[in-house]
Design a protein around this motif. Structure first.
Motif, PDB file in Angstrom:
ATOM      1  N   TRP A   1      -7.106   5.214   7.943  1.00  0.00           N
ATOM      2  CA  TRP A   1      -8.376   4.498   7.814  1.00  0.00           C
ATOM      3  C   TRP A   1      -8.311   3.453   6.704  1.00  0.00           C
ATOM      4  N   LEU A   2      -7.723   3.813   5.578  1.00  0.00           N
ATOM      5  CA  LEU A   2      -7.635   2.864   4.467  1.00  0.00           C
ATOM      6  C   LEU A   2      -6.759   1.674   4.841  1.00  0.00           C
ATOM      7  N   ILE A   3      -5.662   1.947   5.533  1.00  0.00           N
ATOM      8  CA  ILE A   3      -4.785   0.856   5.970  1.00  0.00           C
ATOM      9  C   ILE A   3      -5.541  -0.087   6.899  1.00  0.00           C
ATOM     10  N   LEU A   4      -6.220   0.490   7.898  1.00  0.00           N
ATOM     11  CA  LEU A   4      -6.950  -0.336   8.865  1.00  0.00           C
ATOM     12  C   LEU A   4      -8.068  -1.127   8.189  1.00  0.00           C
ATOM     13  N   ALA A   5      -8.795  -0.474   7.300  1.00  0.00           N
ATOM     14  CA  ALA A   5      -9.893  -1.154   6.612  1.00  0.00           C
ATOM     15  C   ALA A   5      -9.378  -2.330   5.787  1.00  0.00           C
ATOM     16  N   THR A   6      -8.262  -2.119   5.096  1.00  0.00           N
ATOM     17  CA  THR A   6      -7.688  -3.185   4.269  1.00  0.00           C
ATOM     18  C   THR A   6      -7.159  -4.325   5.130  1.00  0.00           C
ATOM     19  N   LEU A   7      -6.527  -3.976   6.254  1.00  0.00           N
ATOM     20  CA  LEU A   7      -5.995  -5.015   7.132  1.00  0.00           C
ATOM     21  C   LEU A   7      -7.111  -5.833   7.768  1.00  0.00           C
ATOM     22  N   VAL A   8      -8.174  -5.176   8.181  1.00  0.00           N
ATOM     23  CA  VAL A   8      -9.306  -5.903   8.778  1.00  0.00           C
ATOM     24  C   VAL A   8      -9.932  -6.832   7.749  1.00  0.00           C
ATOM     25  N   GLY A   9     -10.174  -6.316   6.549  1.00  0.00           N
ATOM     26  CA  GLY A   9     -10.748  -7.154   5.501  1.00  0.00           C
ATOM     27  C   GLY A   9      -9.833  -8.290   5.109  1.00  0.00           C
ATOM     28  N   GLY A  10      -8.534  -7.996   4.986  1.00  0.00           N
ATOM     29  CA  GLY A  10      -7.573  -9.031   4.635  1.00  0.00           C
ATOM     30  C   GLY A  10      -7.448 -10.092   5.708  1.00  0.00           C
TER      31      GLY A  10
ATOM     32  N   MET B   1       0.829  -1.200   0.000  1.00  0.00           N
ATOM     33  CA  MET B   1       0.000   0.000   0.000  1.00  0.00           C
ATOM     34  C   MET B   1       0.870   1.259   0.000  1.00  0.00           C
ATOM     35  N   PHE B   2       1.968   1.229   0.747  1.00  0.00           N
ATOM     36  CA  PHE B   2       2.892   2.377   0.761  1.00  0.00           C
ATOM     37  C   PHE B   2       3.466   2.606  -0.630  1.00  0.00           C
ATOM     38  N   LEU B   3       3.875   1.518  -1.297  1.00  0.00           N
ATOM     39  CA  LEU B   3       4.467   1.656  -2.623  1.00  0.00           C
ATOM     40  C   LEU B   3       3.437   2.156  -3.633  1.00  0.00           C
ATOM     41  N   ALA B   4       2.206   1.678  -3.506  1.00  0.00           N
ATOM     42  CA  ALA B   4       1.147   2.141  -4.413  1.00  0.00           C
ATOM     43  C   ALA B   4       0.875   3.629  -4.225  1.00  0.00           C
ATOM     44  N   GLN B   5       0.951   4.099  -2.990  1.00  0.00           N
ATOM     45  CA  GLN B   5       0.702   5.503  -2.672  1.00  0.00           C
ATOM     46  C   GLN B   5       1.928   6.374  -2.953  1.00  0.00           C
ATOM     47  N   ARG B   6       3.115   5.732  -2.992  1.00  0.00           N
ATOM     48  CA  ARG B   6       4.387   6.451  -3.006  1.00  0.00           C
ATOM     49  C   ARG B   6       4.459   7.385  -1.811  1.00  0.00           C
ATOM     50  N   GLY B   7       4.020   6.858  -0.695  1.00  0.00           N
ATOM     51  CA  GLY B   7       3.983   7.605   0.547  1.00  0.00           C
ATOM     52  C   GLY B   7       3.169   6.811   1.552  1.00  0.00           C
ATOM     53  N   VAL B   8       2.564   7.516   2.483  1.00  0.00           N
ATOM     54  CA  VAL B   8       1.779   6.862   3.531  1.00  0.00           C
ATOM     55  C   VAL B   8       0.295   7.030   3.229  1.00  0.00           C
ATOM     56  N   PRO B   9      -0.434   5.936   2.985  1.00  0.00           N
ATOM     57  CA  PRO B   9      -1.884   6.034   2.756  1.00  0.00           C
ATOM     58  C   PRO B   9      -2.591   6.474   4.024  1.00  0.00           C
ATOM     59  N   SER B  10      -3.863   6.786   3.891  1.00  0.00           N
ATOM     60  CA  SER B  10      -4.630   7.188   5.075  1.00  0.00           C
ATOM     61  C   SER B  10      -4.700   6.033   6.069  1.00  0.00           C
TER      62      SER B  10
ATOM     63  N   TRP C   1      -2.465  -3.150  -3.050  1.00  0.00           N
ATOM     64  CA  TRP C   1      -2.260  -2.199  -4.146  1.00  0.00           C
ATOM     65  C   TRP C   1      -3.608  -1.736  -4.708  1.00  0.00           C
ATOM     66  N   ALA C   2      -4.510  -2.697  -4.920  1.00  0.00           N
ATOM     67  CA  ALA C   2      -5.826  -2.371  -5.475  1.00  0.00           C
ATOM     68  C   ALA C   2      -6.624  -1.485  -4.529  1.00  0.00           C
ATOM     69  N   ALA C   3      -6.482  -1.693  -3.232  1.00  0.00           N
ATOM     70  CA  ALA C   3      -7.212  -0.878  -2.261  1.00  0.00           C
ATOM     71  C   ALA C   3      -6.817   0.587  -2.360  1.00  0.00           C
ATOM     72  N   VAL C   4      -5.557   0.847  -2.700  1.00  0.00           N
ATOM     73  CA  VAL C   4      -5.071   2.227  -2.799  1.00  0.00           C
ATOM     74  C   VAL C   4      -5.387   2.840  -4.158  1.00  0.00           C
ATOM     75  N   THR C   5      -5.175   2.061  -5.232  1.00  0.00           N
ATOM     76  CA  THR C   5      -5.239   2.639  -6.581  1.00  0.00           C
ATOM     77  C   THR C   5      -6.500   2.272  -7.359  1.00  0.00           C
ATOM     78  N   GLY C   6      -7.186   1.201  -6.950  1.00  0.00           N
ATOM     79  CA  GLY C   6      -8.333   0.733  -7.711  1.00  0.00           C
ATOM     80  C   GLY C   6      -7.940  -0.011  -8.972  1.00  0.00           C
TER      81      GLY C   6
END
Length: 325
Positions: free
Chosen positions: A68-77, A57-66, A182-187
Motif C-alpha cells: 500500500w505504501l509503495i502504491l500510494a507513493t507511486l501514485v502521488g509521485g 523505498m526498499f533501501l530505506a526499509q532495508r527490505g520490502v515496504p508495504s 525515502w521520506a515516505a518510508v521513514t518520515g
C-alpha cells in the motif's frame, strides 16, 4: 489513437447508421482529448522517475515496504511529475513548436488550450500533495510540492533559456523522487537518500547532453542554449566524461549500507558507462562520426540496472559492508 471501426449491420436502417457514426465520432474525440492530456504529462519520463523511487523505498526499509505504501507513493509521485511536465509544456509551448522533437506536443500543435493545460497542471500538483500528505506523510508531500516548484520556476522559467548549465542545476528536480520515496518510508531524509540524489544529479548532464548533441539544431532553432549549442563537440564530450567519472565514484558512497550485490553492479556498470563516455570523446576528438543517442540509451539502462541492484540488495538482506572505521 482512433477507435476501431464498427462493422456494418445489414439489418440496420440508414438512421441507425448515422447515429452509430456520431457515437463513434464522440468516442474518437473523447479518446483524442484523453491522449492529448496524457501527452502533456510526458508519461515515459514519469516511468523513469518511478523506477528510481521504489528502490529508494526498499533501501530505506532495508527490505520490502508495504504494498500500500509503495502504491500510494507511486501514485502521488506520478501525479506530481505529471503536474510539473504539464506546467512545463505551458511555459515552453513557443519553443516546443520550433523543435522537430517536440513539435507534436499538444500545446505546440494547438490541440489543448494553454489555459486548460495550466489548470490541469495546477490541479494535478495540488491533488498530488494532498494525496501524499494523507497516504504517506507531510514531509513527502512537502518535498513533492518543492520539486514541482523547482522544476517549473527555477529550471523552466529561470535557467532553461538563459544558461548552458540549465540542465545541471535544473536536473535537481528529477533527483527528488528518491528523497520522496525515502521520506515516505521513514518520515526523514537520511544520508543514503542524499547519496542517491547525487547519483541522479551527476547522471543527468551526460544523459541530456548526449540527447542535446543529437538534437543540437533543434535547440539552436528554438534559442535554447544547451551546452552542445554553445560549445564545441569535444568540449561537450569531455564534460560528459567528467560527470560520468564523478557519478561512478559517487555511487560507491552507498557501499556502507549495501552488500556485494550492489557493489558489483556499481563498479562494473559505472566502469562500463565511463568507458563508453571516453570512447565517444575519443571519437569526437578524432573528428569521426558519433552516435550520441547510443550513450543516451545506455544511460537509461545503466540507471535502471543500478537502482534495480539497490532494490534487490535491500530485499535480499545480505550483510552490508558497513563503515570502514
Amino acid at each position: 489513437m482512433s477507435a476501431p471501426a464498427t462493422p456494418a449491420d445489414p439489418a440496420s436502417t440508414p438512421t441507425a447508421g448515422v447515429r452509430r457514426g456520431r457515437g463513434t465520432t464522440r468516442v474518437q474525440r473523447a479518446r483524442e482529448v484523453v491522449d492529448s492530456y496524457l501527452a502533456l504529462t510526458k508519461t515515459r519520463i514519469i516511468e523513469q522517475l518511478l523506477v528510481v523511487t521504489v528502490p529508494a523505498m526498499f533501501l530505506a526499509q532495508r527490505g520490502v515496504p508495504s504494498v500500500w505504501l509503495i502504491l500510494a507513493t507511486l501514485v502521488g509521485g506520478a501525479m506530481a511529475a505529471a503536474s510539473a511536465h504539464a506546467l512545463n509544456c505551458v511555459v515552453d509551448a513557443d519553443i516546443d513548436a520550433k523543435m522537430k522533437r517536440t513539435s507534436r506536443r499538444p500545446l505546440a500543435k494547438g490541440v489543448v488550450p494553454p489555459r486548460n493545460a495550466l489548470i490541469f497542471g495546477l490541479v494535478l500538483g495540488a491533488v498530488s500533495s494532498a494525496w501524499l500528505a494523507l497516504t504517506t506523510n507531510w514531509l513527502a508531500a512537502a518535498l513533492s510540492a518543492a520539486a514541482i516548484a523547482f522544476y517549473v520556476l527555477v529550471y523552466t522559467l529561470l535557467l532553461k533559456r538563459r544558461t548552458a548549465q540549465n540542465i545541471v542545476w535544473g536536473g535537481a528536480a528529477g533527483c527528488m523522487p528518491v528523497v520522496i520515496g525515502w521520506a515516505a518510508v521513514t518520515g526523514t531524509v537520511g544520508w543514503p537518500a542524499l547519496v542517491m540524489f547525487g547519483v541522479i544529479f551527476f547522471w543527468t548532464p551526460p544523459h541530456f547532453w548526449a540527447l542535446a548533441m543529437r538534437y543540437r539544431d533543434d535547440y539552436a532553432a528554438a534559442g535554447v542554449p544547451m551546452l552542445p549549442v554553445v560549445a564545441r563537440p569535444d568540449q561537450v564530450s569531455v564534460r560528459i566524461v567528467g560527470y560520468a567519472v564523478v557519478m561512478a565514484l559517487w555511487t560507491l558512497l552507498l557501499l556502507p549500507v549495501t552488500s556485494w550485490i550492489y557493489a558489483a553492479v556499481a563498479v562494473l556498470g559505472g566502469g562500463w558507462f565511463v568507458f563508453k563516455s571516453v570512447r565517444m570523446h575519443v571519437a569526437v576528438k578524432a573528428g569521426r562520426d558519433v552516435t550520441p543517442m547510443k550513450l543516451f540509451h545506455l544511460s537509461n539502462i545503466y540507471l535502471c540496472v543500478l537502482f534495480a541492484a539497490i532494490a534487490v540488495d535491500a530485499a535480499v538482506g545480505l550483510p552490508t559492508f558497513g563503515w570502514p572505521f
